[in-house]
Scaffold this motif. Structure first.
Motif, mmCIF file in Angstrom:
data_model
loop_
_atom_site.group_PDB
_atom_site.id
_atom_site.type_symbol
_atom_site.label_atom_id
_atom_site.label_comp_id
_atom_site.label_asym_id
_atom_site.label_seq_id
_atom_site.Cartn_x
_atom_site.Cartn_y
_atom_site.Cartn_z
ATOM 1 N N GLU A 1 0.821 -1.199 0.000
ATOM 2 C CA GLU A 1 0.000 0.000 0.000
ATOM 3 C C GLU A 1 0.862 1.258 0.000
ATOM 4 O OE1 GLU A 1 0.534 -1.206 4.354
ATOM 5 O OE2 GLU A 1 0.038 -2.207 2.455
ATOM 6 N N ASP A 2 0.498 2.196 -0.851
ATOM 7 C CA ASP A 2 1.092 3.533 -0.863
ATOM 8 C C ASP A 2 0.153 4.542 -0.206
ATOM 9 O OD1 ASP A 2 3.570 3.052 -2.519
ATOM 10 O OD2 ASP A 2 2.036 2.327 -3.899
ATOM 11 N N LEU A 3 -1.146 4.264 -0.292
ATOM 12 C CA LEU A 3 -2.172 5.072 0.372
ATOM 13 C C LEU A 3 -3.125 4.119 1.078
ATOM 14 C CD1 LEU A 3 -3.228 7.457 -2.575
ATOM 15 C CD2 LEU A 3 -1.507 7.917 -0.832
ATOM 16 N N THR A 4 -3.621 4.542 2.217
ATOM 17 C CA THR A 4 -4.665 3.796 2.915
ATOM 18 C C THR A 4 -5.689 4.776 3.452
ATOM 19 O OG1 THR A 4 -3.198 1.971 3.562
ATOM 20 C CG2 THR A 4 -5.195 2.272 4.858
ATOM 21 N N PHE A 5 -6.957 4.456 3.221
ATOM 22 C CA PHE A 5 -8.056 5.231 3.786
ATOM 23 C C PHE A 5 -8.637 4.423 4.945
ATOM 24 C CE2 PHE A 5 -7.669 6.415 -0.673
ATOM 25 C CZ PHE A 5 -7.572 7.804 -0.578
ATOM 26 N N GLN A 6 -8.529 4.958 6.143
ATOM 27 C CA GLN A 6 -8.961 4.260 7.356
ATOM 28 C C GLN A 6 -10.253 4.867 7.892
ATOM 29 O OE1 GLN A 6 -5.593 4.767 10.006
ATOM 30 N NE2 GLN A 6 -4.538 2.965 9.186
ATOM 31 N N PHE A 7 -11.191 3.995 8.241
ATOM 32 C CA PHE A 7 -12.444 4.406 8.854
ATOM 33 C C PHE A 7 -12.514 3.808 10.263
ATOM 34 C CE2 PHE A 7 -13.130 4.357 4.323
ATOM 35 C CZ PHE A 7 -13.973 5.431 4.058
ATOM 36 N N GLN A 8 -12.753 4.655 11.255
ATOM 37 C CA GLN A 8 -12.976 4.197 12.628
ATOM 38 C C GLN A 8 -14.295 4.769 13.124
ATOM 39 O OE1 GLN A 8 -8.715 4.962 14.206
ATOM 40 N NE2 GLN A 8 -9.463 3.202 15.377
ATOM 41 N N VAL A 9 -15.132 3.892 13.634
ATOM 42 C CA VAL A 9 -16.510 4.220 13.983
ATOM 43 C C VAL A 9 -16.643 4.397 15.493
ATOM 44 C CG1 VAL A 9 -18.894 3.379 13.914
ATOM 45 C CG2 VAL A 9 -17.349 2.968 11.975
ATOM 46 N N THR A 10 -17.477 5.341 15.869
ATOM 47 C CA THR A 10 -17.817 5.557 17.272
ATOM 48 C C THR A 10 -19.317 5.384 17.454
ATOM 49 O OG1 THR A 10 -15.994 7.112 17.618
ATOM 50 C CG2 THR A 10 -17.818 7.199 19.189
ATOM 51 N N ASN A 11 -19.708 4.620 18.460
ATOM 52 C CA ASN A 11 -21.116 4.441 18.811
ATOM 53 C C ASN A 11 -21.404 5.171 20.113
ATOM 54 O OD1 ASN A 11 -21.241 2.736 16.621
ATOM 55 N ND2 ASN A 11 -21.091 0.866 17.825
ATOM 56 N N GLU A 12 -22.556 5.826 20.175
ATOM 57 C CA GLU A 12 -22.886 6.594 21.378
ATOM 58 C C GLU A 12 -24.383 6.553 21.642
ATOM 59 O OE1 GLU A 12 -21.612 10.908 23.193
ATOM 60 O OE2 GLU A 12 -22.373 10.871 21.145
ATOM 61 N N LEU A 13 -24.745 6.447 22.891
ATOM 62 C CA LEU A 13 -26.147 6.538 23.278
ATOM 63 C C LEU A 13 -26.642 7.962 23.108
ATOM 64 C CD1 LEU A 13 -26.171 4.368 26.538
ATOM 65 C CD2 LEU A 13 -27.195 3.765 24.339
ATOM 66 N N GLY A 14 -27.957 8.116 22.957
ATOM 67 C CA GLY A 14 -28.550 9.442 22.905
ATOM 68 C C GLY A 14 -28.474 10.139 24.249
ATOM 69 N N ASN A 15 -28.992 11.356 24.283
ATOM 70 C CA ASN A 15 -29.004 12.130 25.522
ATOM 71 C C ASN A 15 -27.583 12.287 26.069
ATOM 72 O OD1 ASN A 15 -30.056 13.583 27.709
ATOM 73 N ND2 ASN A 15 -30.468 11.731 28.908
ATOM 74 N N ASP A 16 -26.662 12.716 25.179
ATOM 75 C CA ASP A 16 -25.274 12.962 25.555
ATOM 76 C C ASP A 16 -24.604 11.744 26.178
ATOM 77 O OD1 ASP A 16 -25.312 15.643 24.680
ATOM 78 O OD2 ASP A 16 -26.215 16.277 26.577
#
Length: 494
Positions: free
Chosen positions: A97-112
Motif C-alpha cells: 500500500e502507498d495510500l490507505t483510507f482508514q475508517f474508525q466508527v464511534t457508537n454513542e447513546l442518545g441524551n449525551d
C-alpha cells in the motif's frame, strides 16, 4: 468425506461463477469471519466515476456486514467501534500500500451518552429502543443510538506511514455522521429514507492528497445488498440447469441489506502521478489482537480490547477466497497481504480445481494450457495493455487512463465484451463478475488476442452458464454512491 465436501464447495462456487447475469460477493467466505459479521467484507468496487461531471474521480466502495434482514430490530446493524476498516491503494506496482483510507466508527447513546429516559412513576427509566419517534436529517432528537466515524488517510505503510485527518468541507470537522438504518416507514414518516440518507453524503477534504486533488466525497451507511445469486440451489450441489434462462430464478438476497463505505477520490490522488495511471486496490478490516469480555458491561461496552491491529478480512478481486483458495488456507488469506500472495497462494491459481470439477459434473473440457498464464494474468498481474502494473499479487486493478462508460452503455461482461472500463479493469456495481470469472476459469482469455494461450487449449472457454438470476447496471443508480436505498424493516405505515 473431505473429497465430497470439497466437490460440493467447488461445484457451488463454479455455479456462482457461472451466472450469465449474476454478481459475485464474499459473504461468509472463511470459517473465522463467520464469527465476526461486522468485519466481514462482502463486495469491493473500484471504477472511474460515471456520474455526469465526475469523470475526473474514482469511486471506491467496500461493503461489510452481510445478510442484513431489514426487520432486524431492535438493535439493527451497527458497525464495530473496535474495528479498523481500510481501503488500500498500491500505485507503484509493488503490491504494497502507498495510500490507505482508514475508517474508525464511534457508537454513542442518545441524551449525551446517557441514553434517553422516560419519566415513569416519578423515576427516569431508560428506553429499550434505538429510537423513540420520527427521525429526519434535521432532527435526530428521537435517536437513542448514534454512529459517527473518522476518516484518516495514511501515506506509506498502513501502520507507520504519515497520517492525515480528512476534513468535512462544510464545517471543518474531522467527524462524520452515519445515518440510522432504514428501520421502517413510521420512523421515517416525515422524510423519505433515500432523502434522509442522501444528506449524509459529505464533501471531504483529503489533506493527504496532492494540492489540487484533495476534494472528494464520502458516505458510510446502509444500502441494499448489490449481490444477486440463486444461493439455495447453488449450494445444494448446483441443483439447477446451468444452461437455462438467465432470468429464470429469484435473487436469494433480494431482501437483504449491507453497510457501505463509499469514497470518491480525485484520480490524481490515487495514481500518485505514476506514468501508467494504474493502481491496485483492496479492502481489509482489522481487530485488536486481544479482547477480554467484561463481566460487568457498561452501557455499550461489553469487552476490553487492546494490542496490535490484526487483519481478519480481506477482499480485492471477487470470489478469490471462495473459488480459488482451499479451505485450509481461507483464514490465512483473510489475514494476508497482497505482497505475500505469490509465495503463499500461487499453486491455487496455476493448478485450479474448478475446471476439472466442471468436466466431471457437466462434461465440459478443462483448459489444457500448463501453468494457466491466463489465470495468472486475470488474478495476479492484470491484463497486458489493460491494467497490468508490474506486480504479481491479488488486487483489483484499475487503469484510470481508460474513460468511464456511462451507465446506459455499460456491458455487464466488461472487458470480455469490449467494454474496457469494466471488470476486470476495476469493478462497477453492474459488472457480472461471476459469469466473467467462470469463463476465465474455463479459458475465455485463450479465445482473445492476448497471446496467453490458444483457443485449442480451451475448447469450452466460451460456453455460457447461468444460475438464472439477472444482474446489470440498470439495477443501480447513476450517481454517488451508486448502490440503492436499503430495504425498510417496516415498509408500511398503519
Amino acid at each position: 468425506m473431505r473429497t465430497h465436501h470439497t466437490l460440493a464447495l467447488a461445484t457451488l462456487t463454479l455455479a456462482v461463477s457461472s451466472a450469465v447475469q449474476v454478481q459475485a460477493s464474499s459473504h461468509r467466505e472463511a470459517p473465522f469471519i463467520t464469527e465476526n459479521p461486522k468485519v466481514d467484507a462482502t463486495d469491493f468496487y473500484a471504477f472511474r466515476s460515471y456520474e455526469g461531471g465526475r469523470e475526473g474521480y474514482v469511486t471506491l466502495i467496500a461493503n461489510y456486514n452481510p445478510l442484513q434482514d431489514p426487520y432486524g430490530g431492535p438493535n439493527y446493524f451497527s458497525l464495530s467501534p473496535d474495528a479498523l476498516y481500510e481501503i488500500h491503494i498500491d500505485n507503484t506496482g509493488d503490491a504494497k500500500e502507498d495510500l490507505t483510507f482508514q475508517f474508525q466508527v464511534t457508537n454513542e447513546l442518545g441524551n449525551d451518552g446517557k441514553g434517553i429516559s422516560l419519566s415513569i412513576g416519578g423515576k427516569d427509566i431508560p428506553v429499550p429502543l434505538k429510537n423513540i419517534g420520527a427521525v429526519t436529517d434535521t432532527d435526530s432528537s428521537n435517536l437513542n443510538f448514534r454512529e459517527s466515524y473518522k476518516l484518516t488517510m495514511v501515506n506509506g505503510d498502513r501502520r507507520t506511514g504519515e497520517k492525515h485527518a480528512a476534513v468535512n468541507a462544510a464545517n471543518g470537522s474531522t467527524t462524520f455522521a452515519k445515518p440510522f438504518d432504514n428501520v421502517g416507514s413510521k420512523t421515517f414518516s416525515t422524510q423519505a429514507y433515500d432523502q434522509y440518507a442522501h444528506s449524509f453524503i459529505q464533501n471531504v477534504q483529503l489533506t493527504g492528497c496532492p494540492a489540487g486533488a484533495q476534494d472528494g466525497r464520502v458516505f458510510v451507511g446502509q444500502r441494499k445488498d448489490p449481490f444477486a445469486v440463486n444461493l439455495g440451489e447453488i449450494f445444494d450441489l448446483v441443483n439447477l440447469d446451468p444452461t437455462a434462462s438467465a432470468d429464470a430464478k429469484p435473487d436469494a438476497l433480494a431482501d437483504k441489506n449491507v453497510t457501505t463505505f463509499a469514497l470518491e477520490v480525485p484520480i490524481g490522488c490515487l495514481t500518485g502521478g505514476n506514468s501508467n495511471g494504474i493502481f491496485g486496490a483492496w479492502t481489509t478490516a482489522s481487530l485488536p489482537q486481544v479482547s477480554v469480555l467484561d463481566p460487568t458491561p457498561d452501557k455499550l461496552k461489553a469487552k476490553v480490547s487492546g494490542g496490535a491491529w490484526t487483519q481478519v478480512s480481506r477482499l480485492g478481486m471477487p470470489l478469490v477466497n471462495e473459488v480459488v483458495i482451499g479451505l485450509p488456507d481461507k483464514n490465512l488469506f483473510n489475514a494476508s497481504q497482497p505482497k505475500d500472495d505469490a509465495a503463499q497462494f500461487l499453486n491455487y491459481v496455476t493448478n485450479p480445481s474448478l475446471p476439472v470439477l466442471l468436466n466431471a459434473l457437466f462434461g465440459v473440457t478443462a483448459p489444457t494450457v500448463e501453468g494457466r498464464p491466463d489465470l495468472v494474468a486475470a488474478f495476479l498481474t492484470g491484463l497486458k495493455g489493460v491494467n497490468a502494473d508490474g506486480s504479481a499479487a491479488e488486487m483489483l486493478r484499475l487503469n484510470t487512463g481508460i474513460a468511464p462508460t456511462m451507465k446506459a452503455h455499460q456491458n455487464n461482461l466488461g472487458v470480455a465484451a469490449g467494454d474496457s472500463a469494466g471488470f476486470p479493469n476495476g469493478r462497477r456495481p453492474g459488472d457480472d463478475v461471476v459469469d466473467a470469472e467462470l469463463r476465465v476459469a474455463m479459458g475465455l482469455l485463450c479465445h482473445l488476442p492476448l497471446g496467453l494461450c490458444t483457443p485449442e487449449q480451451a475448447p469450452s472457454g466460451t460456453i455460457p452458464y447461468t444460475d438464472g438470476t439477472p444482474q446489470n447496471a440498470g439495477q443501480f443508480g447513476e450517481a454517488f454512491p451508486y448502490l440503492t436505498t436499503p430495504l425498510a424493516g417496516s415498509p408500511n405505515t398503519n
